[in-house]
Design a protein around this motif. Sequence first.
Motif, PDB file in Angstrom:
ATOM      1  N   LYS A  30       0.830  -1.201   0.000  1.00 20.02           N
ATOM      2  CA  LYS A  30       0.000   0.000   0.000  1.00 20.02           C
ATOM      3  C   LYS A  30       0.871   1.260   0.000  1.00 20.02           C
ATOM      4  CE  LYS A  30      -3.822   2.206   2.402  1.00 20.02           C
ATOM      5  NZ  LYS A  30      -4.733   2.154   3.541  1.00 20.02           N
ATOM      6  N   ARG A  31       1.930   1.258   0.808  1.00 21.20           N
ATOM      7  CA  ARG A  31       2.845   2.407   0.849  1.00 21.20           C
ATOM      8  C   ARG A  31       3.534   2.599  -0.491  1.00 21.20           C
ATOM      9  NH1 ARG A  31       6.850   1.620   5.552  1.00 21.20           N
ATOM     10  NH2 ARG A  31       7.784   3.420   4.550  1.00 21.20           N
ATOM     11  N   THR A  38       1.063   4.035  -3.028  1.00 22.39           N
ATOM     12  CA  THR A  38       0.818   5.452  -2.746  1.00 22.39           C
ATOM     13  C   THR A  38       1.990   6.300  -3.237  1.00 22.39           C
ATOM     14  OG1 THR A  38      -0.508   4.868  -0.823  1.00 22.39           O
ATOM     15  CG2 THR A  38       0.335   7.118  -0.904  1.00 22.39           C
TER      16      THR A  38
END
Length: 176
Positions: A17-18, A21
């Motif tokens: 997810k990081r 992003t």
Amino acid sequence: MTRARAPRQTKHARLQKRLNTALTALQRAELVRASAPDGAEFSFKHALVQDTAQSTLLHGEFKRLNLLVAHAYEQQFPALTMNELAAVLAQHYDAAGEDAKTLQYATRAGDLAARVYANAEAVEFYTHAIDHAQKMADTGAALRELFIKRGRLYELRGSHDAALANYDEMEQVSHT
């Protein structure tokens, strides 16, 4: 009444997810672009952007990120790692300081390049593999085989002086 908590995300899911992003933000800023149709590979839009990004990282962080990228490739694309991704993995493991993995993937990338007569690229990969084998103080059959492969490629290219220098280096390494 107590509320049930959502199960915690795995470490891998949080990292994914990081990463997503961060990649989205970099794409919006037009610093990187997807270089594969499936969006699994990205490249910097300009070499100066890449140099600037790398220079802002601490050396240890740069190595750690390259190791994470290499591991992600191996986990996400296990069927491709030994062929299509060998050169990319050699590069990331080299940047991460992982000599054994760099040796493994650089050798494979050299073999693949030699198979399609990309002799200049194969020589580069074998040279890279030889350097890492020597860092690991490997003077065995694997190192000798790399020298022989590189020497044959020099011969095929008509670079006989380079081939002789290669075989001389092989002999010197075998006596150490």
